[in-house]
Design a protein around this motif. Structure first.
Motif, PDB file in Angstrom:
ATOM      1  N   PRO A   1     -68.909 -57.047  93.007  1.00 29.51           N
ATOM      2  CA  PRO A   1     -68.640 -55.778  92.318  1.00 29.51           C
ATOM      3  C   PRO A   1     -67.139 -55.650  92.060  1.00 29.51           C
ATOM      4  O   PRO A   1     -66.326 -55.981  92.929  1.00 29.51           O
ATOM      5  CB  PRO A   1     -69.114 -54.720  93.316  1.00 29.51           C
ATOM      6  CG  PRO A   1     -69.970 -55.443  94.308  1.00 29.51           C
ATOM      7  CD  PRO A   1     -69.453 -56.845  94.366  1.00 29.51           C
ATOM      8  N   LEU A   2     -66.782 -55.198  90.872  1.00 27.94           N
ATOM      9  CA  LEU A   2     -65.373 -55.127  90.473  1.00 27.94           C
ATOM     10  C   LEU A   2     -65.031 -53.729  89.969  1.00 27.94           C
ATOM     11  O   LEU A   2     -65.822 -53.128  89.228  1.00 27.94           O
ATOM     12  CB  LEU A   2     -65.082 -56.124  89.343  1.00 27.94           C
ATOM     13  CG  LEU A   2     -65.200 -57.603  89.682  1.00 27.94           C
ATOM     14  CD1 LEU A   2     -65.259 -58.418  88.399  1.00 27.94           C
ATOM     15  CD2 LEU A   2     -64.017 -58.039  90.543  1.00 27.94           C
ATOM     16  N   PRO A   3     -63.856 -53.201  90.328  1.00 29.25           N
ATOM     17  CA  PRO A   3     -63.405 -51.988  89.649  1.00 29.25           C
ATOM     18  C   PRO A   3     -63.408 -52.210  88.136  1.00 29.25           C
ATOM     19  O   PRO A   3     -63.021 -53.285  87.656  1.00 29.25           O
ATOM     20  CB  PRO A   3     -61.991 -51.779  90.190  1.00 29.25           C
ATOM     21  CG  PRO A   3     -61.999 -52.450  91.528  1.00 29.25           C
ATOM     22  CD  PRO A   3     -62.886 -53.662  91.348  1.00 29.25           C
ATOM     23  N   ILE A   4     -63.855 -51.222  87.404  1.00 31.29           N
ATOM     24  CA  ILE A   4     -63.978 -51.385  85.954  1.00 31.29           C
ATOM     25  C   ILE A   4     -62.651 -51.772  85.317  1.00 31.29           C
ATOM     26  O   ILE A   4     -62.598 -52.641  84.431  1.00 31.29           O
ATOM     27  CB  ILE A   4     -64.525 -50.091  85.315  1.00 31.29           C
ATOM     28  CG1 ILE A   4     -65.971 -49.863  85.761  1.00 31.29           C
ATOM     29  CG2 ILE A   4     -64.464 -50.163  83.789  1.00 31.29           C
ATOM     30  CD1 ILE A   4     -66.573 -48.566  85.267  1.00 31.29           C
ATOM     31  N   ASP A   5     -61.545 -51.158  85.775  1.00 27.19           N
ATOM     32  CA  ASP A   5     -60.261 -51.492  85.153  1.00 27.19           C
ATOM     33  C   ASP A   5     -59.867 -52.939  85.437  1.00 27.19           C
ATOM     34  O   ASP A   5     -59.279 -53.615  84.579  1.00 27.19           O
ATOM     35  CB  ASP A   5     -59.155 -50.524  85.595  1.00 27.19           C
ATOM     36  CG  ASP A   5     -59.054 -50.341  87.095  1.00 27.19           C
ATOM     37  OD1 ASP A   5     -60.025 -50.658  87.814  1.00 27.19           O
ATOM     38  OD2 ASP A   5     -58.013 -49.858  87.578  1.00 27.19           O
ATOM     39  N   VAL A   6     -60.199 -53.454  86.609  1.00 26.61           N
ATOM     40  CA  VAL A   6     -59.890 -54.851  86.929  1.00 26.61           C
ATOM     41  C   VAL A   6     -60.665 -55.795  86.017  1.00 26.61           C
ATOM     42  O   VAL A   6     -60.113 -56.747  85.447  1.00 26.61           O
ATOM     43  CB  VAL A   6     -60.210 -55.136  88.417  1.00 26.61           C
ATOM     44  CG1 VAL A   6     -60.102 -56.637  88.713  1.00 26.61           C
ATOM     45  CG2 VAL A   6     -59.274 -54.345  89.320  1.00 26.61           C
ATOM     46  N   LEU A   7     -61.973 -55.543  85.858  1.00 25.34           N
ATOM     47  CA  LEU A   7     -62.793 -56.403  85.001  1.00 25.34           C
ATOM     48  C   LEU A   7     -62.355 -56.324  83.545  1.00 25.34           C
ATOM     49  O   LEU A   7     -62.128 -57.351  82.893  1.00 25.34           O
ATOM     50  CB  LEU A   7     -64.265 -56.002  85.123  1.00 25.34           C
ATOM     51  CG  LEU A   7     -65.239 -56.714  84.178  1.00 25.34           C
ATOM     52  CD1 LEU A   7     -65.231 -58.218  84.392  1.00 25.34           C
ATOM     53  CD2 LEU A   7     -66.657 -56.153  84.329  1.00 25.34           C
ATOM     54  N   TYR A   8     -62.196 -55.114  83.025  1.00 27.29           N
ATOM     55  CA  TYR A   8     -61.891 -54.971  81.602  1.00 27.29           C
ATOM     56  C   TYR A   8     -60.489 -55.476  81.263  1.00 27.29           C
ATOM     57  O   TYR A   8     -60.275 -56.082  80.208  1.00 27.29           O
ATOM     58  CB  TYR A   8     -62.053 -53.509  81.174  1.00 27.29           C
ATOM     59  CG  TYR A   8     -63.489 -53.030  81.087  1.00 27.29           C
ATOM     60  CD1 TYR A   8     -64.532 -53.712  81.715  1.00 27.29           C
ATOM     61  CD2 TYR A   8     -63.810 -51.867  80.398  1.00 27.29           C
ATOM     62  CE1 TYR A   8     -65.831 -53.262  81.648  1.00 27.29           C
ATOM     63  CE2 TYR A   8     -65.129 -51.407  80.316  1.00 27.29           C
ATOM     64  CZ  TYR A   8     -66.124 -52.109  80.948  1.00 27.29           C
ATOM     65  OH  TYR A   8     -67.428 -51.656  80.876  1.00 27.29           O
ATOM     66  N   ASP A   9     -59.534 -55.250  82.147  1.00 27.28           N
ATOM     67  CA  ASP A   9     -58.188 -55.782  81.911  1.00 27.28           C
ATOM     68  C   ASP A   9     -58.208 -57.303  81.884  1.00 27.28           C
ATOM     69  O   ASP A   9     -57.525 -57.942  81.065  1.00 27.28           O
ATOM     70  CB  ASP A   9     -57.217 -55.306  82.989  1.00 27.28           C
ATOM     71  CG  ASP A   9     -56.806 -53.845  82.814  1.00 27.28           C
ATOM     72  OD1 ASP A   9     -57.242 -53.211  81.825  1.00 27.28           O
ATOM     73  OD2 ASP A   9     -56.051 -53.333  83.677  1.00 27.28           O
TER      74      ASP A   9
ATOM     75  N   LEU B   1     -60.725 -59.240  81.045  1.00 27.02           N
ATOM     76  CA  LEU B   1     -61.350 -59.694  79.809  1.00 27.02           C
ATOM     77  C   LEU B   1     -60.420 -59.507  78.610  1.00 27.02           C
ATOM     78  O   LEU B   1     -60.366 -60.352  77.715  1.00 27.02           O
ATOM     79  CB  LEU B   1     -62.661 -58.938  79.580  1.00 27.02           C
ATOM     80  CG  LEU B   1     -63.736 -59.123  80.658  1.00 27.02           C
ATOM     81  CD1 LEU B   1     -65.004 -58.362  80.277  1.00 27.02           C
ATOM     82  CD2 LEU B   1     -64.033 -60.588  80.888  1.00 27.02           C
ATOM     83  N   ALA B   2     -59.689 -58.402  78.586  1.00 27.31           N
ATOM     84  CA  ALA B   2     -58.724 -58.200  77.498  1.00 27.31           C
ATOM     85  C   ALA B   2     -57.684 -59.306  77.494  1.00 27.31           C
ATOM     86  O   ALA B   2     -57.287 -59.810  76.428  1.00 27.31           O
ATOM     87  CB  ALA B   2     -58.053 -56.834  77.640  1.00 27.31           C
ATOM     88  N   GLY B   3     -57.230 -59.715  78.688  1.00 21.72           N
ATOM     89  CA  GLY B   3     -56.281 -60.818  78.776  1.00 21.72           C
ATOM     90  C   GLY B   3     -56.865 -62.116  78.253  1.00 21.72           C
ATOM     91  O   GLY B   3     -56.186 -62.884  77.546  1.00 21.72           O
ATOM     92  N   LEU B   4     -58.127 -62.394  78.576  1.00 18.62           N
ATOM     93  CA  LEU B   4     -58.766 -63.606  78.066  1.00 18.62           C
ATOM     94  C   LEU B   4     -58.892 -63.585  76.548  1.00 18.62           C
ATOM     95  O   LEU B   4     -58.768 -64.624  75.888  1.00 18.62           O
ATOM     96  CB  LEU B   4     -60.157 -63.767  78.690  1.00 18.62           C
ATOM     97  CG  LEU B   4     -60.236 -64.064  80.189  1.00 18.62           C
ATOM     98  CD1 LEU B   4     -61.696 -64.098  80.642  1.00 18.62           C
ATOM     99  CD2 LEU B   4     -59.558 -65.397  80.520  1.00 18.62           C
ATOM    100  N   LEU B   5     -59.138 -62.397  76.006  1.00 19.89           N
ATOM    101  CA  LEU B   5     -59.301 -62.261  74.558  1.00 19.89           C
ATOM    102  C   LEU B   5     -57.968 -62.187  73.819  1.00 19.89           C
ATOM    103  O   LEU B   5     -57.919 -62.336  72.593  1.00 19.89           O
ATOM    104  CB  LEU B   5     -60.108 -61.001  74.247  1.00 19.89           C
ATOM    105  CG  LEU B   5     -61.577 -61.000  74.683  1.00 19.89           C
ATOM    106  CD1 LEU B   5     -62.158 -59.601  74.555  1.00 19.89           C
ATOM    107  CD2 LEU B   5     -62.387 -61.991  73.852  1.00 19.89           C
ATOM    108  N   GLY B   6     -56.880 -61.926  74.556  1.00 22.69           N
ATOM    109  CA  GLY B   6     -55.577 -61.774  73.927  1.00 22.69           C
ATOM    110  C   GLY B   6     -55.442 -60.479  73.151  1.00 22.69           C
ATOM    111  O   GLY B   6     -54.769 -60.440  72.107  1.00 22.69           O
ATOM    112  N   VAL B   7     -56.075 -59.402  73.659  1.00 15.65           N
ATOM    113  CA  VAL B   7     -55.999 -58.112  72.980  1.00 15.65           C
ATOM    114  C   VAL B   7     -55.339 -57.107  73.918  1.00 15.65           C
ATOM    115  O   VAL B   7     -55.127 -57.366  75.098  1.00 15.65           O
ATOM    116  CB  VAL B   7     -57.400 -57.625  72.551  1.00 15.65           C
ATOM    117  CG1 VAL B   7     -58.049 -58.619  71.599  1.00 15.65           C
ATOM    118  CG2 VAL B   7     -58.300 -57.385  73.766  1.00 15.65           C
TER     119      VAL B   7
END
Length: 280
Positions: A222-230, A232-238
């Motif tokens: 389980p991951l804090p939402i901000d940790v997961l979404y940040d 993924l944004a880094g992986l996407l370069g956005v």
């Protein structure tokens, strides 16, 4: 340990409502040597060893020629996200299917959802946690679980967390479009399971000699939402998501898969960050 050295063998398995997860499960079962029928509303030619059936779970008149099945996996998707559609496909559709079978199955696995749980302030939640649905979806699914438990058909409910995987990239698309916000630093958790791991969990439950009545299907992390979404944004370069509220109506909790792991389950994608990275 719930698993045994002599797993159950069901010669014939019917997967009812064979969408994404159901079809992945059906292929696994064929590879394991089962005779597999899969039911869906639309016409589908036989493929990959799966024998496809056409029928509408909301219409009993279309379910008159079902085969004998030693085991059933009930995994449909509602036609709409409203209470009427959920009720038609879950408690009502499940009853229609069981009543239409030529003989009661020895094992019936119902694909439910962790929506049956409520708000827990980020605490751990497992099969012993008392359900307290926050929305109509959880209430209707819990009703279907309770009906299944009242029948002598080997009922087991598997409560799956949020699914992701091939073809389920809406989150990535929304991150690219800058349409995502996250609650930062508040410890509000996301709980996920990859579709392939979900299918593997269902296959395992089918094989257990003495399964528990309920399992939580979720990955190991389980991951804090901000940790997961940040991440993924880094992986996407956005750009990182902006600050905003957490998801409405789902409650904040960390879901545990300890009971499934005790039964022998092992995630291929233990952490959603790795699973999403493979998609990207």
């Amino acid at each position: 340990m719930l698993a045994t050295s002599h797993p159950q063998r069901y010669e014939t398995v019917l997967v009812a409502g064979a969408g994404d997860v159901g079809t992945r499960l059906a292929r696994r079962l064929v590879e394991a040597g089962h005779r597999v029928f899969a039911l869906r509303r639309s016409e589908q030619p036989d493929s990959d060893g799966i024998r496809w059936l056409r029928g509408d779970l909301t219409r009993p008149d279309t379910l008159k020629a079902l085969p004998h099945a030693d085991a059933v996996v009930y995994a449909p998707t509602p036609g709409a996200r409203d209470e009427e559609a959920y009720r038609a496909i879950f408690p009502d559709g499940l009853r229609h299917l069981v009543d239409a079978l030529p003989a009661p199955p020895r094992r019936t696995v119902f694909v439910s959802s962790t929506a049956v749980y409520g708000e827990h302030g980020g605490d751990w939640v497992d099969e012993t946690t008392v359900p307290a649905p926050m929305g109509f979806n959880g209430r209707v699914l819990l009703e279907a679980e309770q009906w299944l438990a009242s029948r002598d058909i080997g009922g087991v409910s598997v409560r799956l967390a949020g699914l992701y995987g091939p073809g389920r990239t809406q989150l990535l698309d929304r991150l690219r479009e800058g349409k995502v916000v996250v609650p930062r630093g508040r410890g509000i958790y996301a709980n996920r399971i990859h579709v392939d791991d979900a299918a593997a969990a269902l296959a395992l439950v089918l094989s257990l000699e003495q399964p528990a009545p309920v399992y939580v299907g979720v990955d190991d992390t389980p991951l804090p939402i901000d940790v997961l979404y940040d991440h993924l944004a880094g992986l996407l370069g956005v750009a990182l998501p902006g600050e905003g509220p957490g998801p409405a109506g789902v409650g904040n909790k960390r879901l545990s898969n300890a009971l499934l792991r005790d039964a022998g389950f092992r995630c291929r994608w233990r952490d959603a960050r790795d699973g999403y990275a493979a998609l990207i």
